[in-house]
Design a protein around this motif. Structure first.
Motif, PDB file in Angstrom:
ATOM      1  N   SER A 132       0.825  -1.330   0.027  1.00 15.52           N
ATOM      2  CA  SER A 132      -0.072   0.027  -0.051  1.00 15.52           C
ATOM      3  C   SER A 132       1.009   1.291  -0.037  1.00 15.52           C
ATOM      4  O   SER A 132       1.837   1.483   0.834  1.00 15.52           O
ATOM      5  CB  SER A 132      -0.970   0.020   1.358  1.00 15.52           C
ATOM      6  N   GLY A 133       0.685   2.259  -0.714  1.00 16.01           N
ATOM      7  CA  GLY A 133       1.156   3.337  -0.943  1.00 16.01           C
ATOM      8  C   GLY A 133       2.539   3.427  -1.901  1.00 16.01           C
ATOM      9  O   GLY A 133       3.218   4.493  -1.829  1.00 16.01           O
ATOM     10  N   ARG A 134       2.870   2.370  -2.274  1.00 15.42           N
ATOM     11  CA  ARG A 134       4.170   2.232  -2.867  1.00 15.42           C
ATOM     12  C   ARG A 134       4.360   2.959  -4.149  1.00 15.42           C
ATOM     13  O   ARG A 134       5.216   3.658  -4.726  1.00 15.42           O
ATOM     14  CB  ARG A 134       4.557   0.569  -3.170  1.00 15.42           C
ATOM     15  N   LEU A 135       2.958   3.123  -5.033  1.00 16.73           N
ATOM     16  CA  LEU A 135       2.973   3.774  -6.133  1.00 16.73           C
ATOM     17  C   LEU A 135       3.265   5.131  -5.918  1.00 16.73           C
ATOM     18  O   LEU A 135       3.518   6.095  -6.933  1.00 16.73           O
ATOM     19  CB  LEU A 135       1.831   3.461  -6.903  1.00 16.73           C
ATOM     20  N   ASP A 136       2.731   5.639  -4.820  1.00 21.43           N
ATOM     21  CA  ASP A 136       2.872   7.237  -4.583  1.00 21.43           C
ATOM     22  C   ASP A 136       4.423   7.640  -4.372  1.00 21.43           C
ATOM     23  O   ASP A 136       4.769   8.833  -4.548  1.00 21.43           O
ATOM     24  CB  ASP A 136       2.510   7.495  -3.266  1.00 21.43           C
ATOM     25  N   ARG A 137       5.401   6.645  -4.368  1.00 25.63           N
ATOM     26  CA  ARG A 137       6.798   6.795  -4.308  1.00 25.63           C
ATOM     27  C   ARG A 137       7.355   6.007  -5.516  1.00 25.63           C
ATOM     28  O   ARG A 137       8.525   5.721  -5.411  1.00 25.63           O
ATOM     29  CB  ARG A 137       7.295   6.271  -3.035  1.00 25.63           C
ATOM     30  N   THR A 138       6.734   6.283  -6.719  1.00 27.79           N
ATOM     31  CA  THR A 138       7.153   5.549  -7.949  1.00 27.79           C
ATOM     32  C   THR A 138       7.353   6.516  -9.003  1.00 27.79           C
ATOM     33  O   THR A 138       6.528   7.345  -9.087  1.00 27.79           O
ATOM     34  CB  THR A 138       6.448   4.303  -8.260  1.00 27.79           C
ATOM     35  N   VAL A 139       8.466   6.363  -9.721  1.00 25.72           N
ATOM     36  CA  VAL A 139       8.788   7.034 -10.828  1.00 25.72           C
ATOM     37  C   VAL A 139       9.131   6.239 -11.989  1.00 25.72           C
ATOM     38  O   VAL A 139       9.934   5.206 -11.793  1.00 25.72           O
ATOM     39  CB  VAL A 139       9.607   8.298 -10.826  1.00 25.72           C
ATOM     40  N   VAL A 140       8.459   6.357 -13.085  1.00 19.18           N
ATOM     41  CA  VAL A 140       8.790   5.452 -14.357  1.00 19.18           C
ATOM     42  C   VAL A 140       9.558   6.221 -15.434  1.00 19.18           C
ATOM     43  O   VAL A 140       9.434   7.621 -15.585  1.00 19.18           O
ATOM     44  CB  VAL A 140       7.550   4.964 -14.921  1.00 19.18           C
ATOM     45  N   ILE A 141      10.767   5.568 -15.928  1.00 22.58           N
ATOM     46  CA  ILE A 141      11.534   6.381 -16.658  1.00 22.58           C
ATOM     47  C   ILE A 141      11.531   5.850 -17.837  1.00 22.58           C
ATOM     48  O   ILE A 141      11.961   4.755 -18.328  1.00 22.58           O
ATOM     49  CB  ILE A 141      12.982   6.238 -15.980  1.00 22.58           C
ATOM     50  N   ILE A 142      10.852   6.353 -19.007  1.00 22.51           N
ATOM     51  CA  ILE A 142      10.824   6.164 -20.182  1.00 22.51           C
ATOM     52  C   ILE A 142      12.430   6.470 -21.068  1.00 22.51           C
ATOM     53  O   ILE A 142      12.563   7.539 -20.969  1.00 22.51           O
ATOM     54  CB  ILE A 142       9.739   6.815 -21.130  1.00 22.51           C
ATOM     55  N   THR A 143      12.744   5.175 -21.601  1.00 22.49           N
ATOM     56  CA  THR A 143      14.116   5.251 -21.944  1.00 22.49           C
ATOM     57  C   THR A 143      13.948   5.164 -23.337  1.00 22.49           C
ATOM     58  O   THR A 143      13.239   4.371 -24.049  1.00 22.49           O
ATOM     59  CB  THR A 143      15.070   4.387 -21.344  1.00 22.49           C
ATOM     60  N   ASP A 144      14.917   5.990 -24.439  1.00 21.01           N
ATOM     61  CA  ASP A 144      14.885   5.795 -25.744  1.00 21.01           C
ATOM     62  C   ASP A 144      16.164   4.761 -25.831  1.00 21.01           C
ATOM     63  O   ASP A 144      17.334   4.813 -25.410  1.00 21.01           O
ATOM     64  CB  ASP A 144      15.336   7.133 -26.331  1.00 21.01           C
ATOM     65  N   GLY A 145      16.215   3.942 -26.815  1.00 17.22           N
ATOM     66  CA  GLY A 145      17.174   3.202 -27.340  1.00 17.22           C
ATOM     67  C   GLY A 145      16.701   2.321 -28.674  1.00 17.22           C
ATOM     68  O   GLY A 145      15.716   2.236 -29.358  1.00 17.22           O
ATOM     69  N   PRO A 146      17.875   1.400 -29.127  1.00 19.95           N
ATOM     70  CA  PRO A 146      17.512   0.632 -30.213  1.00 19.95           C
ATOM     71  C   PRO A 146      16.543  -0.321 -30.099  1.00 19.95           C
ATOM     72  O   PRO A 146      16.383  -0.890 -29.036  1.00 19.95           O
ATOM     73  CB  PRO A 146      19.260   0.020 -30.200  1.00 19.95           C
ATOM     74  N   GLY A 147      15.795  -0.598 -31.055  1.00 19.03           N
ATOM     75  CA  GLY A 147      14.746  -1.636 -31.020  1.00 19.03           C
ATOM     76  C   GLY A 147      13.475  -0.763 -30.597  1.00 19.03           C
ATOM     77  O   GLY A 147      12.571  -1.683 -30.303  1.00 19.03           O
ATOM     78  N   ASP A 148      13.412   0.374 -30.128  1.00 20.24           N
ATOM     79  CA  ASP A 148      12.281   1.000 -29.686  1.00 20.24           C
ATOM     80  C   ASP A 148      11.224   1.037 -30.790  1.00 20.24           C
ATOM     81  O   ASP A 148      11.344   1.128 -31.830  1.00 20.24           O
ATOM     82  CB  ASP A 148      12.475   2.326 -29.365  1.00 20.24           C
ATOM     83  N   SER A 149       9.705   0.977 -30.340  1.00 21.29           N
ATOM     84  CA  SER A 149       8.756   1.064 -30.883  1.00 21.29           C
ATOM     85  C   SER A 149       8.051   2.574 -30.753  1.00 21.29           C
ATOM     86  O   SER A 149       6.956   2.198 -29.760  1.00 21.29           O
ATOM     87  CB  SER A 149       7.622  -0.074 -30.887  1.00 21.29           C
ATOM     88  N   PRO A 150       8.153   3.595 -31.362  1.00 24.01           N
ATOM     89  CA  PRO A 150       7.676   4.709 -30.791  1.00 24.01           C
ATOM     90  C   PRO A 150       6.099   4.541 -30.648  1.00 24.01           C
ATOM     91  O   PRO A 150       5.434   5.386 -30.088  1.00 24.01           O
ATOM     92  CB  PRO A 150       8.076   5.950 -31.851  1.00 24.01           C
ATOM     93  N   MET A 151       5.274   3.928 -31.658  1.00 21.76           N
ATOM     94  CA  MET A 151       3.918   3.671 -31.701  1.00 21.76           C
ATOM     95  C   MET A 151       3.374   3.197 -30.463  1.00 21.76           C
ATOM     96  O   MET A 151       2.243   3.408 -30.275  1.00 21.76           O
ATOM     97  CB  MET A 151       3.652   2.712 -32.713  1.00 21.76           C
ATOM     98  N   VAL A 152       4.277   2.569 -29.645  1.00 12.79           N
ATOM     99  CA  VAL A 152       3.446   2.061 -28.237  1.00 12.79           C
ATOM    100  C   VAL A 152       3.767   3.377 -27.189  1.00 12.79           C
ATOM    101  O   VAL A 152       3.389   2.996 -26.359  1.00 12.79           O
ATOM    102  CB  VAL A 152       4.055   0.912 -27.842  1.00 12.79           C
ATOM    103  N   GLU A 153       4.258   4.282 -27.388  1.00 12.92           N
ATOM    104  CA  GLU A 153       4.629   5.354 -26.485  1.00 12.92           C
ATOM    105  C   GLU A 153       3.360   5.986 -25.885  1.00 12.92           C
ATOM    106  O   GLU A 153       3.266   5.869 -24.455  1.00 12.92           O
ATOM    107  CB  GLU A 153       5.333   6.548 -26.925  1.00 12.92           C
ATOM    108  N   SER A 154       2.314   6.407 -26.503  1.00 12.66           N
ATOM    109  CA  SER A 154       1.018   6.903 -26.179  1.00 12.66           C
ATOM    110  C   SER A 154       0.421   6.303 -25.148  1.00 12.66           C
ATOM    111  O   SER A 154       0.091   6.292 -24.116  1.00 12.66           O
ATOM    112  CB  SER A 154       0.333   7.637 -27.372  1.00 12.66           C
ATOM    113  N   ASP A 155       0.229   4.613 -25.624  1.00 12.09           N
ATOM    114  CA  ASP A 155      -0.489   3.633 -24.837  1.00 12.09           C
ATOM    115  C   ASP A 155       0.147   3.442 -23.277  1.00 12.09           C
ATOM    116  O   ASP A 155      -0.272   3.345 -22.424  1.00 12.09           O
ATOM    117  CB  ASP A 155      -0.684   2.563 -25.408  1.00 12.09           C
ATOM    118  N   THR A 156       1.581   3.257 -23.634  1.00 13.10           N
ATOM    119  CA  THR A 156       2.426   3.130 -22.654  1.00 13.10           C
ATOM    120  C   THR A 156       2.284   4.349 -21.333  1.00 13.10           C
ATOM    121  O   THR A 156       2.064   4.138 -20.115  1.00 13.10           O
ATOM    122  CB  THR A 156       4.030   3.151 -22.943  1.00 13.10           C
TER     123      THR A 156
END
Length: 444
Positions: free
Chosen positions: A366-390
């Motif tokens: 409980s409450g763990r997501l309040d202390r969470t940050v997601v880092i979207i990283t750019d790199g080889p093999g990325d699929s920009p089309m999934v960015e918006s949904d992600t």
């Protein structure tokens, strides 16, 4: 470079700010396709790349489109206020936590005693005594990292360097935002804090992010304040990614054995023999590939004992985790995280795995997501089309989302030497580290 802003108002419509142009997606196409075609036409008409800021539901994605149709992204995605630095730099840092505070001081000199109030004279009361300042006005002024410091980057920074001027940065410029982030990093933290970097999908860049965050924290907070430790059940690649590799005997199990043999708390000199100091001032504690303890796996009690040792000598533990959520060390690192950092490349498998992991944590911790940050990283093999949904999926969970640009040292498996990192990487790590400190010190 020509710049304009497009606001998406629905799944099939958008408007161009300032021109009145309306974009409508025809059947079989998305509104993103229409924005791309419109931007390429603007680039062809201008004969040069154009910079497009696409706004939707409080999020902004910055895209540069060339006349030949090449499109690249470099701006943050997620609930991050963005603006364009009119000195010529894209402001892709982080929200300013607070406005810079300037302290002014009256000129030194004899001013005499203030005259008593007329009402006090008539009443016969003694004048109200003058309240003395707590600090002498002769004290040397402190360093003000705010607007008083001349600009070092952008057009103003170039003018300062070329002409010897002292122009200050614009209040909402990238440089001012980075100064605010640096000030946040140097702020107070609890007695001991744990920053856990986790994603149970392998190969998503956990170790580079852990190394980069530890380097950035130590750069601003000072040496001997941060330890980056490999808490994978089986030793990971931390030893292969840091600038200074560890010597024989400098690993987790060696430190745990030394602590068991000690009477009382481990002395700093003994601790130092098991840590590997890095150029930025952080210490590294790696796993070990060839011991009986390693074959048994790093357990929950081992991780807790390690943190107890470090808590007597350091401020922050950056935990680089493995891919097994059933491992005791993984469960300890996630359950004790004062800040949880989740690297997510733009690949559907990596994003899906991370999203499921956070869904599980939302029910088990409980409450763990309040202390969470997601880092979207750019790199080889990325699929920009999934960015918006992600990004939408993570924002729906209530977690912060930041963006890390492509970094060759991260992607190529090289040792992460701070002086060799791209400036955009260094700036992004500063923003991430400031966000981590905010999460650590948050009371929510």
């Amino acid at each position: 470079m020509h710049e304009f802003t497009i606001e998406i108002v629905s799944d099939t419509a958008a408007r161009v700010t300032g021109t009145g142009d309306e974009l409508v997606a025809p059947a079989g196409k998305t509104i993103q396709d229409s924005i791309y075609e419109y931007s390429q036409k603007r680039a062809v008409d201008a004969g040069a790349p154009v910079e497009v800021a696409v706004h939707r539901s409080g999020r902004c994605t910055q895209v540069t489109v060339s006349p030949d149709g090449t499109a690249t992204r470099s701006a943050p995605t997620g609930p991050i206020p963005t603006s364009t630095d009119h000195d010529g730099e894209l402001d892709n840092a982080a929200p300013v936590a607070q406005e810079p505070v300037s302290i002014t001081m009256d000129a030194l000199g004899h001013t005499g005693h203030p005259a008593p109030d007329q009402a006090e004279k008539e009443s016969g009361r003694h004048p109200t005594p003058v309240r003395r300042q707590a600090v002498s006005i002769l004290a040397a002024p402190g360093i003000n990292p705010g607007a008083a410091e001349p600009a070092h980057t952008g057009m103003r920074g170039r003018l300062n360097a070329a002409l010897g001027l002292r122009l200050t940065p614009k209040r909402q410029s990238a440089e001012m935002r980075l100064r605010a982030a640096a000030a946040t990093i140097t702020g107070r933290v609890p007695d001991f804090a744990t920053v856990t970097v986790a994603n149970i999908k392998g190969g998503v860049g956990k170790t580079p992010i852990a190394v980069g965050v530890a380097q950035t924290l130590a750069t601003h907070r000072g040496g001997a304040s941060v330890v980056c430790a490999d808490l994978a059940e089986s030793a990971g690649s931390l030893a292969d990614r840091v600038p200074v590799p560890p010597a024989d005997g400098q690993h987790v199990f060696g430190l745990l054995a030394a602590d068991q043999a000690a009477t009382g708390h481990l002395r700093p000199s003994v601790l130092g023999r098991h840590l590997t100091r890095q150029p930025s001032g952080e210490d590294v504690l790696v796993g070990h590939h060839d011991t009986a303890a390693q074959r048994a796996g790093l357990g929950r009690e081992d991780a807790a004992a390690l943190a107890s040792i470090l808590a007597h000598h350091r401020e922050i533990l950056v935990a680089d985790t493995g891919n097994n959520p059933l491992a005791g060390s993984w469960q300890w690192a996630v359950s004790q995280a004062d800040a949880l950092v989740v690297p997510v490349p733009l690949r559907r498998d990596a994003a899906t795995t991370a999203h499921r992991m956070l869904l599980d944590l939302s029910t088990s911790h409980s409450g763990r997501l309040d202390r969470t940050v997601v880092i979207i990283t750019d790199g080889p093999g990325d699929s920009p089309m999934v960015e918006s949904d992600t990004v939408d999926a993570f924002i729906a969970l209530g977690v912060q989302v930041l963006r890390m640009p492509y970094e060759p040292l991260f992607a190529g498996g090289e040792r992460i030497v701070p002086s060799r990192l791209r400036r955009t990487t260094t700036d992004s790590l500063t923003v991430i580290a400031a966000t981590v400190v905010d999460l650590i010190t948050s009371t929510g």
